[in-house]
Design an enzyme around this catalytic site. Structure first.
Site, PDB file in Angstrom:
ATOM      1  N   ARG A   1      15.196  40.786 110.293  1.00 14.59           N
ATOM      2  CA  ARG A   1      16.681  41.328 110.773  1.00 14.59           C
ATOM      3  C   ARG A   1      15.651  42.561 111.531  1.00 14.59           C
ATOM      4  O   ARG A   1      14.415  43.078 111.148  1.00 14.59           O
ATOM      5  CB  ARG A   1      17.989  41.738 110.544  1.00 14.59           C
ATOM      6  CG  ARG A   1      18.808  40.621 110.007  1.00 14.59           C
ATOM      7  CD  ARG A   1      19.456  40.685 111.256  1.00 14.59           C
ATOM      8  NE  ARG A   1      19.646  39.074 111.923  1.00 14.59           N
ATOM      9  CZ  ARG A   1      20.186  38.177 110.814  1.00 14.59           C
ATOM     10  NH1 ARG A   1      19.610  38.905 109.623  1.00 14.59           N
ATOM     11  NH2 ARG A   1      20.726  37.031 110.676  1.00 14.59           N
TER      12      ARG A   1
ATOM     13  N   PRO B   1      28.960  41.321 118.547  1.00 11.12           N
ATOM     14  CA  PRO B   1      30.027  41.661 117.595  1.00 11.12           C
ATOM     15  C   PRO B   1      29.506  42.141 116.234  1.00 11.12           C
ATOM     16  O   PRO B   1      29.787  42.381 115.389  1.00 11.12           O
ATOM     17  CB  PRO B   1      31.343  41.206 118.102  1.00 11.12           C
ATOM     18  CG  PRO B   1      30.629  39.756 117.717  1.00 11.12           C
ATOM     19  CD  PRO B   1      29.312  40.000 118.414  1.00 11.12           C
ATOM     20  N   GLU B   2      29.648  43.894 115.694  1.00 12.70           N
ATOM     21  CA  GLU B   2      30.252  44.464 115.109  1.00 12.70           C
ATOM     22  C   GLU B   2      31.399  44.917 114.567  1.00 12.70           C
ATOM     23  O   GLU B   2      32.358  45.058 115.337  1.00 12.70           O
ATOM     24  CB  GLU B   2      29.123  45.652 114.634  1.00 12.70           C
ATOM     25  CG  GLU B   2      27.278  44.504 114.354  1.00 12.70           C
ATOM     26  CD  GLU B   2      25.722  45.453 114.121  1.00 12.70           C
ATOM     27  OE1 GLU B   2      26.302  45.971 113.725  1.00 12.70           O
ATOM     28  OE2 GLU B   2      25.729  45.035 115.067  1.00 12.70           O
TER      29      GLU B   2
ATOM     30  N   LYS C   1      34.436  42.987 110.222  1.00 10.86           N
ATOM     31  CA  LYS C   1      33.908  42.410 111.513  1.00 10.86           C
ATOM     32  C   LYS C   1      35.180  40.586 111.215  1.00 10.86           C
ATOM     33  O   LYS C   1      35.110  39.907 112.853  1.00 10.86           O
ATOM     34  CB  LYS C   1      32.823  40.956 111.561  1.00 10.86           C
ATOM     35  CG  LYS C   1      31.699  42.099 111.350  1.00 10.86           C
ATOM     36  CD  LYS C   1      30.396  41.421 111.493  1.00 10.86           C
ATOM     37  CE  LYS C   1      29.076  42.388 110.762  1.00 10.86           C
ATOM     38  NZ  LYS C   1      27.923  41.950 110.896  1.00 10.86           N
TER      39      LYS C   1
END
Length: 280
Positions: A269, A2-3, A59
DNA sequence: AACGGAACCTGAAAGC
DNA sequence: TGCTTTCAGGTTCCGT
């Protein structure tokens, strides 16, 4: 994972299911993601409370309760999600059984339906606190302005990025400067704006920052449109469908120029980009 | 201040 | 087939 768009859809779903409703009872499992919040305190803190408002910043989710004026602060982490079960959902309900193991808390509303928080990897975080505590919590206090808002203000993103020598991809994901952008939308926004992920943020400049803001908004709006529904789906879900242009598409042809998409690692990342389209 | 890397977690996927 | 390893990622924390 989820972003901002997925958290926004979660907030909308929670509103549709429960805004203005009263919680009859609540239950939880001890430990993460509730940590110091005990199941007993959650149950007594939510029972009888009306869900007054549901807000999102970056978020982070805030569920406001009345009359206690307490706030249930929720971060979905990587795999957190809320699901809704109508009253009388069959016991043989297959999805329900599958998620039972990772269900961390749930509450029953005054219409008999149930809202449950599922979090298999337990990176989520849940707190029940006063408004003041919610705002003062380090996790919230450190957050920068909401990315969606910043990207809609003329010159907003340029101001966030100016003077930062850190790579633009890394800068976009820094929640202290901009809240809501994570690994996926950083890659997607940069691809849409044709900006190299390694470019120092301060070298993006005002003009391209405005284009980047548009690209980020377009990527987020598209997800909000495509992922809308009673259950928010994440890309990596089983059967989940990757609608992104470059994210997790290493080796596949660039949708614009057919050059194979590359993958690099920045700040630990994965970054996905088209070397040809995103040269500058 | 800014950066890198480990830790927190688990399940899926790859490797053997 | 089945066991082991690797990887993924949002965030915090620790160390440089």
């Amino acid at each position: 994972m989820p972003e901002l768009p997925e958290v926004e859809l979660t907030a909308r779903n929670l509103r549709a299911w429960s805004l203005g409703r009263v919680i009859r009872r609540a239950a939880a499992r001890p430990g993460t993601p509730l940590r110091t919040l005990t199941p007993a305190r959650l149950a007594s803190g939510l029972g009888g409370q009306k869900i007054e408002a549901i807000e999102r910043h970056g978020k982070q989710l805030f569920i406001r309760l009345a009359p206690s004026e307490l706030v249930l602060s929720v971060h979905l982490g990587m795999t957190g999600r809320f699901v809704h079960r109508a009253r009388g959902d069959g016991v043989a309900d297959a999805p329900r059984r599958r998620s039972a193991k990772s269900e961390r808390m749930s509450w029953t509303l005054d219409d008999g339906s149930v809202v449950a928080f599922i979090d298999p990897r337990r990176f989520g975080r849940v707190r029940l606190e006063s408004e003041t505590q919610a705002r003062a919590h380090p996790e919230v206090k450190k957050l920068g302005p909401d990315a969606y808002q910043v990207c809609h203000e003329p010159g907003g993103l340029a101001r966030v990025l100016e003077r930062l020598k850190t790579p633009i991809k890394v800068a976009l994901m820094d929640q202290r400067r901009l809240a809501g952008i994570g690994n996926i939308y950083a890659s997607e926004g940069l691809f849409r704006a044709k900006i190299a992920p390694s470019l120092p943020a301060r070298d993006v400049g005002k003009k391209r920052a405005a284009i980047l803001a548009k690209g980020l908004v377009a990527a987020m709006d598209e997800s909000i449109r495509l992922e809308a529904g009673e259950e928010v789906r994440y890309v990596e879900d089983p059967g989940g469908w990757n609608h992104f242009r470059v994210y997790d598409r290493e080796g596949q042809p660039c949708p614009r120029c057919r050059t194979p998409i590359e993958r690099t690692v920045q700040a630990g990342r994965s970054t996905f980009f088209c070397h040809r389209c995103q040269a500058g």
